[in-house]
Design a protein around this motif. Structure first.
Motif, PDB file in Angstrom:
ATOM      1  N   ASN A  13     129.694  40.524   5.579  1.00 37.07           N
ATOM      2  CA  ASN A  13     130.208  41.881   5.568  1.00 37.07           C
ATOM      3  C   ASN A  13     129.428  42.818   4.668  1.00 37.07           C
ATOM      4  O   ASN A  13     129.726  44.018   4.625  1.00 37.07           O
ATOM      5  CB  ASN A  13     131.690  41.868   5.182  1.00 37.07           C
ATOM      6  N   ALA A  14     128.416  42.289   3.972  1.00 42.89           N
ATOM      7  CA  ALA A  14     127.542  43.156   3.183  1.00 42.89           C
ATOM      8  C   ALA A  14     126.493  43.836   4.056  1.00 42.89           C
ATOM      9  O   ALA A  14     125.882  44.821   3.638  1.00 42.89           O
ATOM     10  CB  ALA A  14     126.853  42.353   2.077  1.00 42.89           C
ATOM     11  N   GLU A  15     126.282  43.314   5.265  1.00 45.76           N
ATOM     12  CA  GLU A  15     125.271  43.871   6.170  1.00 45.76           C
ATOM     13  C   GLU A  15     125.918  44.664   7.296  1.00 45.76           C
ATOM     14  O   GLU A  15     126.958  44.289   7.817  1.00 45.76           O
ATOM     15  CB  GLU A  15     124.425  42.738   6.769  1.00 45.76           C
ATOM     16  N   GLY A  16     125.284  45.779   7.648  1.00 42.53           N
ATOM     17  CA  GLY A  16     125.727  46.555   8.789  1.00 42.53           C
ATOM     18  C   GLY A  16     127.020  47.310   8.566  1.00 42.53           C
ATOM     19  O   GLY A  16     127.782  47.545   9.507  1.00 42.53           O
ATOM     20  N   GLN A  17     127.271  47.714   7.331  1.00 45.74           N
ATOM     21  CA  GLN A  17     128.489  48.481   7.065  1.00 45.74           C
ATOM     22  C   GLN A  17     128.421  49.837   7.770  1.00 45.74           C
ATOM     23  O   GLN A  17     127.353  50.436   7.869  1.00 45.74           O
ATOM     24  CB  GLN A  17     128.685  48.653   5.557  1.00 45.74           C
ATOM     25  N   PRO A  18     129.557  50.332   8.270  1.00 49.20           N
ATOM     26  CA  PRO A  18     129.521  51.506   9.146  1.00 49.20           C
ATOM     27  C   PRO A  18     129.272  52.839   8.447  1.00 49.20           C
ATOM     28  O   PRO A  18     129.076  53.851   9.112  1.00 49.20           O
ATOM     29  CB  PRO A  18     130.906  51.495   9.799  1.00 49.20           C
ATOM     30  N   TYR A  19     129.277  52.867   7.126  1.00 50.84           N
ATOM     31  CA  TYR A  19     128.981  54.090   6.381  1.00 50.84           C
ATOM     32  C   TYR A  19     128.550  53.681   4.976  1.00 50.84           C
ATOM     33  O   TYR A  19     128.799  52.547   4.534  1.00 50.84           O
ATOM     34  CB  TYR A  19     130.201  55.032   6.322  1.00 50.84           C
ATOM     35  N   HIS A  20     127.904  54.590   4.278  1.00 48.59           N
ATOM     36  CA  HIS A  20     127.384  54.294   2.948  1.00 48.59           C
ATOM     37  C   HIS A  20     128.490  54.360   1.897  1.00 48.59           C
ATOM     38  O   HIS A  20     129.342  55.244   1.923  1.00 48.59           O
ATOM     39  CB  HIS A  20     126.283  55.284   2.570  1.00 48.59           C
TER      40      HIS A  20
ATOM     41  N   ARG B  34     135.666  49.217  -2.532  1.00 50.84           N
ATOM     42  CA  ARG B  34     135.504  50.665  -2.406  1.00 50.84           C
ATOM     43  C   ARG B  34     135.117  51.038  -0.978  1.00 50.84           C
ATOM     44  O   ARG B  34     135.587  52.029  -0.436  1.00 50.84           O
ATOM     45  CB  ARG B  34     134.445  51.185  -3.389  1.00 50.84           C
ATOM     46  N   GLN B  35     134.243  50.237  -0.360  1.00 57.18           N
ATOM     47  CA  GLN B  35     133.802  50.498   1.012  1.00 57.18           C
ATOM     48  C   GLN B  35     134.995  50.566   1.957  1.00 57.18           C
ATOM     49  O   GLN B  35     135.145  51.522   2.709  1.00 57.18           O
ATOM     50  CB  GLN B  35     132.821  49.401   1.451  1.00 57.18           C
ATOM     51  N   VAL B  36     135.858  49.558   1.916  1.00 57.85           N
ATOM     52  CA  VAL B  36     136.945  49.529   2.894  1.00 57.85           C
ATOM     53  C   VAL B  36     138.011  50.572   2.590  1.00 57.85           C
ATOM     54  O   VAL B  36     138.566  51.193   3.510  1.00 57.85           O
ATOM     55  CB  VAL B  36     137.556  48.113   3.015  1.00 57.85           C
ATOM     56  N   VAL B  37     138.299  50.815   1.314  1.00 59.11           N
ATOM     57  CA  VAL B  37     139.302  51.824   0.978  1.00 59.11           C
ATOM     58  C   VAL B  37     138.820  53.220   1.368  1.00 59.11           C
ATOM     59  O   VAL B  37     139.603  54.056   1.844  1.00 59.11           O
ATOM     60  CB  VAL B  37     139.684  51.745  -0.512  1.00 59.11           C
ATOM     61  N   GLU B  38     137.528  53.487   1.227  1.00 55.72           N
ATOM     62  CA  GLU B  38     136.985  54.756   1.705  1.00 55.72           C
ATOM     63  C   GLU B  38     137.212  54.902   3.212  1.00 55.72           C
ATOM     64  O   GLU B  38     137.515  55.997   3.698  1.00 55.72           O
ATOM     65  CB  GLU B  38     135.490  54.847   1.391  1.00 55.72           C
ATOM     66  N   GLY B  39     137.072  53.801   3.949  1.00 53.53           N
ATOM     67  CA  GLY B  39     137.323  53.844   5.388  1.00 53.53           C
ATOM     68  C   GLY B  39     138.772  54.155   5.702  1.00 53.53           C
ATOM     69  O   GLY B  39     139.078  54.964   6.581  1.00 53.53           O
TER      70      GLY B  39
END
Length: 279
Positions: free
Chosen positions: A71-78, A88-93
């Motif tokens: 899940n560190a690769e190909g994340q849908p947004y920065h 932080r990545q998923v909560v931002e989503g």
């Protein structure tokens, strides 16, 4: 739309997204997450759409994040990097969903676990099957949730019980405790959700977005947005504990390893994968 996310319009003004990884219990990898957000954005921009439903194909709504994926690769947004940026990545989503103008409805059946419960929480309305199972079992050997909604929706005591045990609550309990709006018999869930969506769609979107934001602003004034963001730091801290690191070192990028480790986690509790039915 990709084959991992199906799209249809079951009623005028109603867009429906169906998570379509039933063999994985609709576990959220970056490909599926990367399909959900553009589809929601498209619906928010489409003048013919007034409300969106998210549901899952197969036996479950969503069993959580896909632990067999990288899940560190190909994340849908920065997301800004740092120590353990995943939370932080998923909560931002989820806040991207929170901030959409048009309402989003979660239609939950079967398992709604970990990241799947976060997906449902990010929706504006949540309707569940009475026999659904909602929980966050990673608290047992990994960490507290990425999106720590439980104290806000369920209250301190119920949230504490779910964090300290990792146990699931039923759909009936979820509606009673404040996670969901209502619970319905599983065979009536599609029908009942469409009834709600139809009623929501009758309100003009320019007014509906203000109705939606009025509730959100009240929660934000009480500190919900800041509280959820602060929770990502606690989740990152948990990943630095000796217990979490020892458990996660065993993971490999294959389904067998993940299944064995989930069984290792849940066997003492005799639930989830370790129920008598083997579901």
């Amino acid at each position: 739309m990709t084959d991992i996310l199906l799209l249809d319009d079951p009623l005028p003004g109603v867009r429906r997204l169906t998570l379509n990884r039933p063999e994985k219990r609709n576990a959220l990898n970056n490909a599926l997450r990367g399909a959900i957000f553009p589809a929601l954005t498209e619906a928010d921009r489409d003048g013919s759409v007034r409300v969106t439903i998210i549901r899952g194909a197969g036996p479950a709504f969503c069993a959580g994040y896909d632990l067999a994926a990288n899940n560190a690769e190909g994340q849908p947004y920065h997301t800004a990097q740092g120590i353990w940026p995943w939370s932080r990545q998923v909560v931002e989503g989820w806040f991207r969903m929170w901030d959409l103008a048009k309402p989003v409805i979660a239609q939950v059946h079967g398992y709604c676990l970990a990241g799947g419960s976060e997906l449902a929480t990010a929706c504006d309305l949540v309707y569940v099957a009475e026999d659904a199972k909602i929980g966050y079992p990673p608290t047992r050997l990994m960490s507290p949730p990425d999106m720590q909604f439980h104290p806000w929706l369920l209250g301190m005591r119920r949230a504490m019980e779910m964090y300290l045990t990792g146990d699931a609550i039923s759909g009936v309990e979820a509606a009673q405790d404040g996670f969901a709006n209502r619970a319905f018999p599983a065979d009536k869930l599609d029908e009942e959700v469409l009834k709600v969506a139809d009623r929501v769609s009758k309100v003009p979107p320019d007014l509906q977005q203000i109705n939606k934001r009025s509730v959100h602003r009240a929660m934000e004034i009480m500190g919900m947005r800041d509280g959820l963001r602060a929770g990502t730091e606690m989740q990152a801290l948990a990943f630095c504990t000796e217990s979490s690191q020892a458990y996660r070192r065993q993971f490999k990028r294959d389904g067998g390893s993940v299944r064995d480790l989930l069984s290792q986690r849940d066997a003492p509790f005799k639930d989830y994968r370790e129920t008598k039915t083997g579901d």
